[in-house]
Design a protein around this motif. Structure first.
Motif, PDB file in Angstrom:
ATOM      1  N   GLY A 111       0.791  -1.224   0.000  1.00  0.00           N
ATOM      2  CA  GLY A 111       0.000   0.000   0.000  1.00  0.00           C
ATOM      3  C   GLY A 111       0.818   1.266   0.000  1.00  0.00           C
ATOM      4  O   GLY A 111       0.264   2.369   0.107  1.00  0.00           O
ATOM      5  N   GLY A 112       2.152   1.136  -0.103  1.00  0.00           N
ATOM      6  CA  GLY A 112       3.009   2.310  -0.164  1.00  0.00           C
ATOM      7  C   GLY A 112       3.021   2.916  -1.555  1.00  0.00           C
ATOM      8  O   GLY A 112       2.775   2.233  -2.553  1.00  0.00           O
ATOM      9  N   VAL A 113       3.305   4.209  -1.619  1.00  0.00           N
ATOM     10  CA  VAL A 113       3.259   4.939  -2.884  1.00  0.00           C
ATOM     11  C   VAL A 113       4.574   4.786  -3.644  1.00  0.00           C
ATOM     12  O   VAL A 113       5.609   5.286  -3.220  1.00  0.00           O
ATOM     13  CB  VAL A 113       2.953   6.427  -2.638  1.00  0.00           C
ATOM     14  CG1 VAL A 113       2.979   7.200  -3.958  1.00  0.00           C
ATOM     15  CG2 VAL A 113       1.593   6.599  -1.962  1.00  0.00           C
ATOM     16  N   VAL A 114       4.516   4.077  -4.758  1.00  0.00           N
ATOM     17  CA  VAL A 114       5.669   3.937  -5.651  1.00  0.00           C
ATOM     18  C   VAL A 114       5.919   5.247  -6.373  1.00  0.00           C
ATOM     19  O   VAL A 114       7.070   5.655  -6.585  1.00  0.00           O
ATOM     20  CB  VAL A 114       5.439   2.799  -6.662  1.00  0.00           C
ATOM     21  CG1 VAL A 114       6.581   2.708  -7.666  1.00  0.00           C
ATOM     22  CG2 VAL A 114       5.256   1.471  -5.931  1.00  0.00           C
ATOM     23  N   ASP A 115       4.845   5.925  -6.746  1.00  0.00           N
ATOM     24  CA  ASP A 115       4.939   7.229  -7.402  1.00  0.00           C
ATOM     25  C   ASP A 115       3.542   7.820  -7.483  1.00  0.00           C
ATOM     26  O   ASP A 115       2.542   7.098  -7.455  1.00  0.00           O
ATOM     27  CB  ASP A 115       5.527   7.081  -8.818  1.00  0.00           C
ATOM     28  CG  ASP A 115       6.122   8.376  -9.352  1.00  0.00           C
ATOM     29  OD1 ASP A 115       6.074   9.398  -8.632  1.00  0.00           O
ATOM     30  OD2 ASP A 115       6.645   8.372 -10.477  1.00  0.00           O
ATOM     31  N   ASP A 116       3.482   9.150  -7.578  1.00  0.00           N
ATOM     32  CA  ASP A 116       2.213   9.774  -7.931  1.00  0.00           C
ATOM     33  C   ASP A 116       2.210  10.001  -9.435  1.00  0.00           C
ATOM     34  O   ASP A 116       3.254  10.124 -10.067  1.00  0.00           O
ATOM     35  CB  ASP A 116       1.985  11.066  -7.154  1.00  0.00           C
ATOM     36  CG  ASP A 116       3.112  12.073  -7.298  1.00  0.00           C
ATOM     37  OD1 ASP A 116       4.275  11.655  -7.416  1.00  0.00           O
ATOM     38  OD2 ASP A 116       2.845  13.286  -7.279  1.00  0.00           O
ATOM     39  N   THR A 117       1.036  10.065 -10.034  1.00  0.00           N
ATOM     40  CA  THR A 117       0.950  10.036 -11.480  1.00  0.00           C
ATOM     41  C   THR A 117      -0.332  10.711 -11.967  1.00  0.00           C
ATOM     42  O   THR A 117      -1.331  10.750 -11.241  1.00  0.00           O
ATOM     43  CB  THR A 117       0.985   8.572 -11.983  1.00  0.00           C
ATOM     44  OG1 THR A 117       0.813   8.538 -13.401  1.00  0.00           O
ATOM     45  CG2 THR A 117      -0.109   7.733 -11.340  1.00  0.00           C
ATOM     46  N   ILE A 118      -0.283  11.237 -13.177  1.00  0.00           N
ATOM     47  CA  ILE A 118      -1.485  11.685 -13.866  1.00  0.00           C
ATOM     48  C   ILE A 118      -1.788  10.662 -14.969  1.00  0.00           C
ATOM     49  O   ILE A 118      -0.925  10.361 -15.796  1.00  0.00           O
ATOM     50  CB  ILE A 118      -1.304  13.070 -14.505  1.00  0.00           C
ATOM     51  CG1 ILE A 118      -0.970  14.113 -13.434  1.00  0.00           C
ATOM     52  CG2 ILE A 118      -2.557  13.471 -15.283  1.00  0.00           C
ATOM     53  CD1 ILE A 118      -2.119  14.476 -12.530  1.00  0.00           C
ATOM     54  N   ILE A 119      -3.003  10.125 -14.959  1.00  0.00           N
ATOM     55  CA  ILE A 119      -3.402   9.117 -15.938  1.00  0.00           C
ATOM     56  C   ILE A 119      -4.627   9.626 -16.691  1.00  0.00           C
ATOM     57  O   ILE A 119      -5.626  10.004 -16.077  1.00  0.00           O
ATOM     58  CB  ILE A 119      -3.702   7.770 -15.259  1.00  0.00           C
ATOM     59  CG1 ILE A 119      -2.463   7.279 -14.484  1.00  0.00           C
ATOM     60  CG2 ILE A 119      -4.129   6.729 -16.292  1.00  0.00           C
ATOM     61  CD1 ILE A 119      -2.681   5.988 -13.720  1.00  0.00           C
ATOM     62  N   THR A 120      -4.524   9.637 -18.016  1.00  0.00           N
ATOM     63  CA  THR A 120      -5.591  10.158 -18.873  1.00  0.00           C
ATOM     64  C   THR A 120      -6.112   9.065 -19.797  1.00  0.00           C
ATOM     65  O   THR A 120      -5.325   8.341 -20.410  1.00  0.00           O
ATOM     66  CB  THR A 120      -5.061  11.323 -19.734  1.00  0.00           C
ATOM     67  OG1 THR A 120      -4.524  12.338 -18.875  1.00  0.00           O
ATOM     68  CG2 THR A 120      -6.176  11.925 -20.584  1.00  0.00           C
TER      69      THR A 120
ATOM     70  N   SER B   8       7.037   3.982   1.800  1.00  0.00           N
ATOM     71  CA  SER B   8       6.582   3.645   3.153  1.00  0.00           C
ATOM     72  C   SER B   8       5.313   4.402   3.529  1.00  0.00           C
ATOM     73  O   SER B   8       4.738   4.165   4.589  1.00  0.00           O
ATOM     74  CB  SER B   8       7.686   3.968   4.172  1.00  0.00           C
ATOM     75  OG  SER B   8       7.867   5.377   4.294  1.00  0.00           O
ATOM     76  N   ILE B   9       4.877   5.306   2.661  1.00  0.00           N
ATOM     77  CA  ILE B   9       3.725   6.161   2.928  1.00  0.00           C
ATOM     78  C   ILE B   9       2.520   5.670   2.138  1.00  0.00           C
ATOM     79  O   ILE B   9       2.613   5.405   0.933  1.00  0.00           O
ATOM     80  CB  ILE B   9       4.025   7.621   2.536  1.00  0.00           C
ATOM     81  CG1 ILE B   9       5.222   8.163   3.317  1.00  0.00           C
ATOM     82  CG2 ILE B   9       2.803   8.514   2.717  1.00  0.00           C
ATOM     83  CD1 ILE B   9       4.970   8.370   4.782  1.00  0.00           C
ATOM     84  N   THR B  10       1.370   5.573   2.792  1.00  0.00           N
ATOM     85  CA  THR B  10       0.135   5.225   2.084  1.00  0.00           C
ATOM     86  C   THR B  10      -0.572   6.507   1.649  1.00  0.00           C
ATOM     87  O   THR B  10      -0.313   7.589   2.194  1.00  0.00           O
ATOM     88  CB  THR B  10      -0.824   4.418   2.977  1.00  0.00           C
ATOM     89  OG1 THR B  10      -1.349   5.292   3.997  1.00  0.00           O
ATOM     90  CG2 THR B  10      -0.129   3.226   3.617  1.00  0.00           C
TER      91      THR B  10
END
Length: 400
Positions: free
Chosen positions: A108-117, A269-271
């Motif tokens: 549940g950790g964040v691999v990356d933030d992303t914009i998906i269209t 390590s951050i959800t």
């Protein structure tokens, strides 16, 4: 000037990648620094950081973000794949619309933030992820696909395209005159925040334009072929309300807008719950009976949502009096100056708020409410802060 993690101020490194606009940056007086494996402009000659920041807030700024990873997901089961690796419901996303989401590891950790269209009805998606995470994102996405070879979809990196960000209230006035109407007969007035469509430039070059950005202002992110990028940038910069803007102002603008910077506010390590990004977890995906349809880290994330089992949460803050900025890693204390309750993840002076110091960080649950007064410890001295609702500066998105 805000400090961006891993931004080392060296003048030259032969191993650095260069964007298609590199020589233009140099000719414009850009101070080039290593960032995410690229040589990128942090500031331009004749502009201070504060001037660059305020120019973008009041006029229009041009950012080269070609170091970001552009990729494409296609195939009949693309949505099924996205439903596994993100907590967002892509079944309901309209064609031509995009959304912020997060890639999640199995915990549940964040691999990356992303914009998906969503680009077409045929389950084709355009994805933008962070430059500093490109290697990890590639490993992660390919690994997730390999883990289920029955999935009928393909992920590939888009080559040969630059990405330019136009930000600020006058960005539309700069871009509009360079465009013809889209194939659907649309112009920029009909392109709203979160939407992405293809438009022809007046020379016939097709560019993909997404309305949005990283500053909180109205603006656009434009994907253009590398061979056309310099000419296009020069046309934009010919308008007197447009100036080139570097990484320094990009960081302070996003901090005011309450945006996360990967490696600071986000990591594996951050959800998303701890990161105060609950809204990317679609309500339709919070009670999934069939385990095969659940996203990575489903049990942990839904437990945090339903039972508040998280121990820390991302917050924004403002200084209550003058002092040095609280940077990444600075400790946060209760007013007794004895009990540590959190850590700063980003901080700088805010040009839009009369240069008061602002920041983001993580504090223990229970001390995260707006208006809570705490202390930051900088150079062995304590400075009072107040937790504030984000964004710290109002946003001006062009919404329908």
């Amino acid at each position: 000037m805000p400090v961006i993690k891993n931004l080392v101020f060296k003048r030259f490194n032969s191993n650095l990648k260069k964007t298609a606009l590199h020589d233009l940056h140099v000719s414009l007086g850009g101070t080039m620094v290593p960032y995410a494996g690229y040589s990128m402009p942090v500031l331009y000659k004749g502009q201070t950081h504060i001037e660059s920041h305020n120019w973008t807030r009041n006029n229009a700024g041009l950012f080269d973000v070609s170091h970001m990873l552009q990729s494409k997901l296609s195939g009949p089961q693309s949505v099924k794949f996205l439903q596994r690796v993100t907590p967002t419901d892509f079944n309901v996303l309209p064609v031509g619309s995009g959304t912020l989401s997060v890639l999640l590891n199995p915990e549940g950790g964040v691999v990356d933030d992303t914009i998906i269209t969503k680009e077409t009805q045929n389950n084709e998606f355009y994805i933008v992820t962070n430059a500093g995470c490109a290697k990890r994102d590639t490993e992660f996405l390919r690994g997730e696909l390999q883990n289920d070879p029955t999935l009928d979809c393909q992920w590939e990196i888009i080559q040969g395209r630059s990405l330019l960000a136009l930000q600020g209230p006058k960005a539309k006035d700069v871009l509009g005159p360079l465009l013809l109407k889209s194939a659907q007969g649309k112009d920029l007035k009909e392109l709203f925040f979160g939407q992405r469509h293809e438009f022809p430039l007046k020379d016939g070059t097709l560019v993909q334009i997404a309305r949005g950005g990283y500053t909180g202002e109205d603006g656009f992110e434009i994907s253009v072929p590398n061979e056309k990028a310099v000419k296009f940038a020069e046309q934009l910069l010919a308008n007197p309300v447009m100036k080139p803007i570097g990484l320094a102002a990009r960081d302070s603008l996003r901090l005011e807008a309450g945006m996360c910077l990967y490696g600071h506010e986000l990591d594996e390590s951050i959800t998303p719950v701890e990161a105060a990004l609950n809204w990317v977890i679609s309500k339709s995906r919070r009670n999934i009976v069939n385990g095969k349809d659940r996203f990575n880290g489903y049990a942990k994330i839904t437990d945090q949502l339903n039972n508040k089992t998280y121990s820390k949460v991302r917050v924004g803050f403002k200084y209550l009096k003058k002092g040095p900025a609280a940077r990444d890693g600075v400790k946060i204390f209760l007013p007794d100056a004895q009990t540590e309750v959190g850590l700063v993840t980003s901080g700088s002076a805010s040009p839009s708020l009369s240069n008061i110091n602002i920041g983001q960080g993580y504090v223990q649950k229970g001390y995260h409410k707006k208006g809570t007064e705490l202390l930051v410890q900088v150079r062995n001295k304590f400075y009072p802060i107040e937790l504030a609702k984000m964004p710290l500066v109002p946003t001006h998105y062009y919404k329908q």
